[in-house]
Design a protein around this motif. Structure first.
Motif, PDB file in Angstrom:
ATOM      1  N   GLN A  95      66.038  49.425  31.775  1.00  9.99           N
ATOM      2  CA  GLN A  95      65.739  50.542  32.659  1.00  9.99           C
ATOM      3  C   GLN A  95      66.321  50.295  34.048  1.00  9.99           C
ATOM      4  O   GLN A  95      66.637  49.171  34.418  1.00  9.99           O
ATOM      5  N   ASP A 113      70.257  51.762  30.303  1.00  7.94           N
ATOM      6  CA  ASP A 113      69.380  52.520  29.407  1.00  7.94           C
ATOM      7  C   ASP A 113      70.176  53.032  28.209  1.00  7.94           C
ATOM      8  O   ASP A 113      70.943  53.995  28.307  1.00  7.94           O
ATOM      9  N   TRP A 172      67.159  50.027  23.206  1.00  8.74           N
ATOM     10  CA  TRP A 172      66.209  50.244  24.296  1.00  8.74           C
ATOM     11  C   TRP A 172      64.867  49.612  23.962  1.00  8.74           C
ATOM     12  O   TRP A 172      64.375  49.693  22.838  1.00  8.74           O
TER      13      TRP A 172
END
Length: 418
Positions: A116, A85, A109
């Motif tokens: 994630q 992340d 991201w």
């Protein structure tokens, strides 16, 4: 970036953040030298810094390059310590990386499974893996055979070809157009744009926008006209992906599957054509192509450096002190050739699948079987279509050009009986 509250690094003490190692003196993983001798750079960094080394990425953004096999596995297997992340990336949060940086295409991201960890990652990854498994059973080898023959038809009468630009560079993307439910005519543009996103540079952002536009239009079309394809599978999956998540996962699979498979195909063909025994063994059926692929995975994996992980706390890795939010990039080629685990890279790795080429841990590549099917079928069709296939130049004349993330074969000129 040094922490004044910590004592200076003494002999044997962990060494601190990348910029603390000398700023302008740090080795760049991009630019003219990196383009021609990445292996030499990895060797020098290992000798000077050990299994983890401070480096600079495009735009002189600091990072840690993980060179050791064991250190790579520690990072890949422990997302609690080394997160994917990038919202915790300190240089980004403190404004030292521009939103227009080409690094963002690889490190930024996104609402996809590789950005994630934990439950959000599991939910999104399930949609990808379920649908990759579904499409892998729907005639992947038939699609590869169709497009391989179509590519070969264009040069089969000439008696010579460049198997990079005329075969490996586009074949995986043509297969993916069928898998995604895209028009075949989009294949070449998408292949060129995917390669540019991985390569980086000033044009990476424009090429990413082109990909996103095509995939956004595809999603709208497939919502209205569903089919038995990967895109429809994402739209209908029980994980209930929203519009942005669907397009971002289409982008993720398209770029990674094409660029890694096209690079791997070129390297497998290079290895086959520079070794007469392998070539005759494959043509005669005594050798299985999977053993050749395995060797390439160890020695020249399709991604040389994997982006990226971010330290979730201050910690030590490979004799260096990492700070929370530090960026790490994973040296897959360097890890696979780490002298600590492979003191003699000439020793056969046949049957050993513990290489890093597909990453490892929770984020290990879920599309390995599809890539393997494309490679095996593409090589088989080529060898059976082109009698007398052989290199048109001496093996030592073959060259490769590297970016931060990969080293691609420039050309693979061959001759054969027309």
């Amino acid at each position: 970036m040094t922490d004044p509250s910590r004592p200076p690094n003494g002999p044997g003490a962990p060494r601190g953040c990348p910029v603390a190692h000398g700023g302008d003196d740090l080795v760049r993983l991009y630019g003219p030298e990196a383009a021609v001798d990445p292996i030499g750079i990895y060797g020098r960094l290992r000798k000077e810094h050990g299994p983890v080394a401070p480096v600079l990425l495009e735009g002189d953004v600091p990072a840690w390059l993980v060179l050791g096999y064991r250190e790579n596995r520690r990072v890949l297997d422990n997302p609690g310590q080394f997160s994917r992340d990038s919202r915790i990336w300190r240089d980004w949060n403190e404004g030292r990386v521009e939103s227009t940086s080409p690094l963002i295409q690889m490190l930024g991201w996104r609402p996809d499974c590789v950005s994630q960890d934990g439950e959000p990652h599991r939910r999104l990854r399930s949609a990808v893996t379920d649908n990759l498994h579904a499409v892998s059973g729907r005639g992947i080898r038939r699609h590869v055979t169709h497009f391989a023959n179509k590519q070969i038809d264009a040069f089969a009468g000439a008696g010579g070809a460049d198997l990079v630009s005329q075969y490996a560079e586009y074949l995986p993307m043509l297969v993916l157009t069928r898998v995604f439910g895209l028009a075949e005519s989009e294949g070449r543009r998408l292949a060129e744009s995917s390669a540019q996103v991985i390569k980086g540079g000033a044009e990476a952002l424009d090429h990413n926008e082109r990909i996103m536009r095509i995939l956004g239009e595809l999603t709208v079309r497939k919502r209205a006209e569903p089919g038995s394809d990967f895109t429809t599978g994402l739209l209908e999956h029980h994980a209930d992906l929203d519009e942005d998540e669907i397009v971002q996962h289409l982008r993720l699979v398209l770029i990674t599957a094409h660029t890694t498979t096209s690079n791997l195909l070129a390297r497998v063909l290079q290895l086959v054509l520079t070794d007469a025994a392998r070539l005759s063994g494959l043509v005669g059926g005594q050798l299985n192509i999977s053993s050749v692929v395995e060797e390439v995975m160890w020695n020249t994996p399709p991604l040389a450096v994997l982006p990226g992980r971010f330290a979730t706390a201050d910690m030590e890795l490979g004799g260096h002190r990492l700070r929370e939010g530090d960026l790490l990039v994973l040296g897959l080629t360097a890890g696979n050739t780490d002298p600590e685990i492979r003191p003699d890279v000439g020793v056969s790795v046949h049957g050993n699948q513990s290489h890093l080429a597909f990453s490892a841990g929770p984020h290990e590549c879920p599309g390995q079987s599809i890539g393997q099917a494309i490679i095996e079928t593409a090589v088989d069709v080529l060898l059976h279509r082109l009698p007398g296939l052989r290199l048109a130049v001496a093996p030592e004349e073959l060259t490769a050009t590297a970016s931060t993330w990969e080293a691609r074969l420039d050309r693979l000129p061959v001759l054969f009986t027309p």
